[in-house]
Design an enzyme around this catalytic site. Structure first.
Site, PDB file in Angstrom:
ATOM      1  N   TYR B 304      -7.769   3.054   0.600  1.00  0.00           N
ATOM      2  CA  TYR B 304      -6.362   2.716   0.299  1.00  0.00           C
ATOM      3  C   TYR B 304      -5.459   3.183   1.431  1.00  0.00           C
ATOM      4  O   TYR B 304      -4.598   2.460   1.924  1.00  0.00           O
ATOM      5  CB  TYR B 304      -5.924   3.390  -1.007  1.00  0.00           C
ATOM      6  CG  TYR B 304      -6.489   2.740  -2.265  1.00  0.00           C
ATOM      7  CD1 TYR B 304      -6.146   1.435  -2.626  1.00  0.00           C
ATOM      8  CD2 TYR B 304      -7.336   3.447  -3.112  1.00  0.00           C
ATOM      9  CE1 TYR B 304      -6.648   0.860  -3.787  1.00  0.00           C
ATOM     10  CE2 TYR B 304      -7.843   2.883  -4.275  1.00  0.00           C
ATOM     11  CZ  TYR B 304      -7.489   1.580  -4.604  1.00  0.00           C
ATOM     12  OH  TYR B 304      -7.981   1.010  -5.745  1.00  0.00           O
ATOM     13  N   PHE B 307      -5.609   0.903   4.494  1.00  0.00           N
ATOM     14  CA  PHE B 307      -4.976  -0.409   4.317  1.00  0.00           C
ATOM     15  C   PHE B 307      -3.457  -0.292   4.172  1.00  0.00           C
ATOM     16  O   PHE B 307      -2.706  -1.141   4.634  1.00  0.00           O
ATOM     17  CB  PHE B 307      -5.575  -1.130   3.104  1.00  0.00           C
ATOM     18  CG  PHE B 307      -6.974  -1.616   3.355  1.00  0.00           C
ATOM     19  CD1 PHE B 307      -7.313  -2.180   4.586  1.00  0.00           C
ATOM     20  CD2 PHE B 307      -7.953  -1.516   2.387  1.00  0.00           C
ATOM     21  CE1 PHE B 307      -8.607  -2.636   4.829  1.00  0.00           C
ATOM     22  CE2 PHE B 307      -9.240  -1.964   2.629  1.00  0.00           C
ATOM     23  CZ  PHE B 307      -9.574  -2.522   3.846  1.00  0.00           C
ATOM     24  N   GLU B 416      -3.021  -8.980  -3.645  1.00  0.00           N
ATOM     25  CA  GLU B 416      -3.647  -8.939  -2.298  1.00  0.00           C
ATOM     26  C   GLU B 416      -5.137  -8.712  -2.506  1.00  0.00           C
ATOM     27  O   GLU B 416      -5.657  -7.630  -2.354  1.00  0.00           O
ATOM     28  CB  GLU B 416      -3.028  -7.870  -1.386  1.00  0.00           C
ATOM     29  CG  GLU B 416      -2.894  -6.489  -1.984  1.00  0.00           C
ATOM     30  CD  GLU B 416      -2.672  -5.395  -0.920  1.00  0.00           C
ATOM     31  OE1 GLU B 416      -2.948  -5.632   0.269  1.00  0.00           O
ATOM     32  OE2 GLU B 416      -2.236  -4.310  -1.303  1.00  0.00           O
ATOM     33  N   GLU B 425     -13.662 -11.908  -1.660  1.00  0.00           N
ATOM     34  CA  GLU B 425     -13.615 -10.758  -2.571  1.00  0.00           C
ATOM     35  C   GLU B 425     -13.222 -11.224  -3.977  1.00  0.00           C
ATOM     36  O   GLU B 425     -12.780 -10.437  -4.808  1.00  0.00           O
ATOM     37  CB  GLU B 425     -12.702  -9.668  -2.007  1.00  0.00           C
ATOM     38  CG  GLU B 425     -13.301  -9.072  -0.721  1.00  0.00           C
ATOM     39  CD  GLU B 425     -12.504  -7.918  -0.121  1.00  0.00           C
ATOM     40  OE1 GLU B 425     -11.523  -7.477  -0.748  1.00  0.00           O
ATOM     41  OE2 GLU B 425     -12.868  -7.464   0.986  1.00  0.00           O
TER      42      GLU B 425
END
Lengths: 616, 616
Positions: B304, B307, B416, B425
């Protein structure tokens, strides 16, 4: 178990079936089957699902017959499933593609439930069938026993629904007009699955024999004669043209079953029974064996027994020795000259016998040394000499010829150290060692030998090797009775050895680059590897060998050798094949390396003999 | 450790060397080395053995210098061995071939003894070099660390000793004039050995940029500037032409070292230091990572953290939300309308923040639901809301969006969920699930995304995957910062997904067939696989993505994806590449299958997702 249940020999090509063209719903199927069996056919090619069906959420698959309508063994021995022909997995229409995928998977699942041995996949509707191959490949991953036979026209008569124009490759049109190209592309996408086979539709026109010949190396399971393949003879009965008969005989000889496109009692010509030698060899067909290691291992009695039965081979040796004796000893010196003949690698004595017969035949006097390194064979040799009363003529030497100290020099050195590929059992190295005790003007029998190779299509051999899931088995040469193969170009000579060889610093290393050209009317092809042979000059015009064009008839001591390719190589129409073969030598071993460089590069196989070698 | 020892960044391309053209016998070598080092060079390319030597029984190899003349680290860091150039393994003359084989093996053995990092193999003298490849391949099997660099002219200026006429293939001449063809043929014969590399000779003339570009995907270890590659500038100093400078910059950017053909102090242009982003990415260059499985696995805090640092990405989201809010709420309704915005997959809150910023910017009122399935991220979310004082605006929902029962419907759905390949994904499956709680006229941000692929040469990636010695790793897609690769044709779109999607029975299965054409002046090439990218329309003209031609600048959240080919495919000059990509769906997983059908057929990769899939 082959389809059908007739008594017969072990070949599965004696069976023939009938294609059911309409949809035999419900109780109809047993009746059709029973009628066909009584008409002399062995199996039915029948639709499994109503061709009018399209996938509907919640619908029950409208099958031709419930699994209870026939018994389990009837389903599996007498029915080949025909999958719905409307299926079109490469259609532009996405819905049709998705419906096709669903239906194909449902029908195959149903066929598996029935334990069918095979289903026929509908003929691809387009030359580009990537999505069809993807779905079939997915199905193949999950199939345990059932085969899928891709149905293809032997010659494409009508143009396929076309996406030709999308592909720019210049000669693509021509290639794709050849249904072999479609097959090749399909099976490459499906990784040469051993459960993916071919059903060939035979119609009235046939391509050239060279083009047809390629199919003999492919897994063709059935040849389906279309109605229009039959002519009508003078009496009004259906018959086949000469070319069609020749083709069907070819398929028969390569174990392909036959079928007719509709219920018509075709009188298939009764085939001749197999000759004695082929009956013996039938169990060896396409069965891969590792070549012997006669230097490192001692042969067993059983092996000697088999080889000694090869009368033809020893006849040739007898003839060669006789000619050499006559050349060596003029008629006027017969009573005063004794020829020293050494059999190196005497085994249990067949060459000793052949030599003595030659001496008797020609009235020449012989002194024989029988040199043998296997102590077990030496025991038999002693018995033989005693039994035959050869004690005064034959001296038995229990020794490796490479290190024996001979008490005198030989006029004639006789050996049978040849393998299927000539030098592959290390005859050159052995005879180089034995040459020390040959007189300067002495004779070696054999006086020379040459190996040969030719590229072949051999999908079965490829799949058998692939089953080992390693590279080593693809870098090994095998002795094999070639059967379901297609030779692609005539054999060419590879390595030659001459004996005796007095060249200084002579090396037994060899390198040969070969170029094979394919018949122009054959089309493209796939090379799975190279078939290898040898021919040997025993003495002057007496030769023996297995190179197909000059093979010694009725000799069974040698099957061909097979050098596989790790990845089969596609050879486009018009391209030659360039192959390289090396014979490499190290102090304790000899091995081959091989590679293809045209039309594309293979890796060099068996580098440093890492996978396969012959010990010195 | 790269050759040379200068301080610098981690790239090994900052080093340059000098080729020694004469034979520096005896004590001469240390002097030459010391002079070169003091002239600013890092290593020498020097002959190891007297070029006048031919194998003689019993002779001692006349080496340039005994191993004692330089210290072990000097040998290994500063000397690249140059193997004798007279070596000609494909000569017609058998004795020359045998001498060449012996010498090559002796020289490499000597170089290994000295622990050299690399030896340069002499330029092949013929276009057909099967025997040369066989000997090198044998050597490679036994090498542990040393590399062999095959020396090749970047452009072939003089005709090679020719056996052209022996090969019938029509366009063979043209192909073989291209030294890349020679390299390709050689490395295919040597099975893509990772220790076989290239040393390129650069002379005055250069081929087209497209032709040059192919080398950036190959293991070029050194570019050797020949004397004639230099021009003389106005002041009489040697310099390089613009095109040569561009090429050398290209090599530098692909980590290729340089060398000069003789002792000449070339003033290499000082390269700019690497920008910040590239410095960050340098450790990831060509490093293969498995894509995330964000649905099956919970991301870690570290992930996290990384990103969330991507400011550019959240700026684009903020802009998209702002535009959507303005469209949705007219200026005159601002005070009366509250927009319901749901962030699905809220993580630790960056999209919540971006959305609230957009609301503030546009003066729109917002009610935010932050839906997140990872309970660990939810903890952080609660802290964030408290810290920022968002309690009245933001409701945190700890749930998987696919099964959350929303209390009201959303105007805007923000997510996202994109991977390097867009849908990889499982954004489509997640948003299909979340769509239930979007108002019929609601907006999804992103509103669509498209994946792209392009064929590339990537010998390093191929070798890294090959090292696993299984098929599964060749049927996996990897996230990778592409570096030493050569793109062969511009990227093309593959799959597009639109949100929301109200098509009945919509399927997320996809199938796309693509045709890539190569620049006509590029020559033939080898495809190791496909680089994949995505572009996403967040809202109207606000997009983000990594497709090279439209990539969002300075965004680092996504590296490209790489789909390898089990066996690299050779694409002859003028042929297109036809590739097939499938996105397949089953109840618990989604996977890709891919295949090439032109110019030749690959197997279908990853059938049934057997090697790689993403769990739902």
């Amino acid at each position: 178990m082959p389809l059908g249940q007739r008594a017969g020999d072990k070949s599965d090509s004696r069976f023939s079936g009938v294609e059911v063209l309409d949809f035999p719903a419900g109780e109809c199927l047993p009746a059709v089957l029973s009628h066909s069996l009584s008409s002399g056919f062995d199996f039915l090619l029948a639709p499994l699902v109503d061709p009018a069906y399209r996938p509907t959420p919640g619908a029950v698959l409208p099958v031709a017959a419930s699994d209870l309508v026939l018994g389990p063994s009837q389903w599996s021995s007498h029915i080949v499933g025909k999958l719905s022909e409307w299926i079109d997995l490469d259609a532009e229409d996405e819905q049709l593609r998705l419906d096709s995928e669903l239906t194909l998977k449902q029908e195959v699942a149903w066929a598996s439930h029935l334990s069918l041995q095979a289903c026929v996949l509908p003929t691809p509707r387009r030359s580009s069938c990537g999505n069809y191959a993807r779905v079939v490949n997915q199905i193949l991953q999950g199939l345990t026993n059932m085969q899928l036979w891709l149905r293809l026209p032997l010659e494409k008569s009508e143009p396929m629904d076309g996406d030709h124009d999308k592909v720019k490759n210049s000669d693509h049109m021509t290639e794709m007009d050849d249904s072999w190209e479609l097959w090749n592309s399909f099976r490459l996408l499906c990784e040469h699955s051993s459960q993916l086979c071919v059903a060939l539709d035979i119609s009235s026109t046939l391509p050239s024999m060279n083009s047809l010949g390629r199919w003999f190396g492919e897994p063709v399971r059935v040849a389906i004669l279309q109605t229009n393949a039959f002519l009508t003879n003078a009496r009004g009965y259906p018959c086949l043209s000469k070319r069609h008969q020749k083709l069907m005989t070819g398929f028969f000889n390569h174990s392909v079953q036959t079928g007719c496109s509709q219920v018509m009692k075709a009188t298939m010509k009764k085939m001749d029974p197999l000759p004695e030698q082929e009956r013996f060899e039938i169990n060896y067909r396409d069965f891969l064996q590792s070549p012997l290691q006669p230097l490192m291992d001692n042969l067993e009695a059983q092996t000697y027994e088999t080889f000694e039965k090869d009368i033809v081979k020893y006849t040739q040796y007898r003839r060669a020795v006789a000619k050499a004796l006559v050349d060596r000893v003029p008629d006027d010196s017969v009573s005063t000259t004794k020829t020293v003949l050494m059999v190196v690698g005497a085994g249990r004595g067949p060459l000793v016998k052949a030599s003595l017969q030659a001496a008797e035949e020609t009235g020449r006097k012989l002194k024989v040394y029988a040199v043998e390194k296997n102590p077990n064979a030496v025991i038999t040799l002693h018995s033989l000499v005693k039994l035959e009363g050869w004690e005064s003529v034959v001296t038995i030497i229990s020794s490796d010829m490479r290190c024996w100290n001979a008490p005198e020099k030989a006029d004639i050195l006789v050996s049978e150290l040849l393998g299927s590929f000539g030098d592959n059992e290390l005859s050159p190295e052995c005879l180089d060692g034995a040459q020390r005790f040959l007189k300067p003007d002495g004779i070696s029998i054999p006086s020379s030998y040459t190996s040969f190779i030719q590229p072949i299509t051999a999908s079965k051999l490829h799949n058998d090797i692939k089953a080992h899931k390693d590279i080593a088995h693809f870098e090994t040469s095998y002795v094999v009775k070639l059967h379901r193969i297609a030779p692609l170009s005539p054999p060419q000579p590879v390595f030659t050895f001459n004996h005796p060889n007095y060249t200084p610093n002579a090396s037994n290393q060899r390198y040969t680059k070969l170029q094979f050209d394919m018949p122009p009317d054959m089309g493209s092809c796939l090379v799975h590897g190279f078939a290898g042979y040898f021919d040997s000059v025993l003495y002057k015009d007496v030769h023996l060998g297995i190179e197909p064009s000059t093979a010694t008839p009725n000799m069974f001591s040698w099957f061909p050798i097979f050098f596989p390719l790790r990845k089969p190589i596609y050879v486009p129409l018009g391209s030659p094949i360039e192959a390289h073969f090396w014979r490499c030598c190290a102090p304790t071993k000899v091995w081959y390396e091989w590679a293809v460089t045209t039309p594309s590069q293979s890796p060099i196989h068996n580098s440093n003999g890492r996978s396969h070698w012959v010990g010195l």
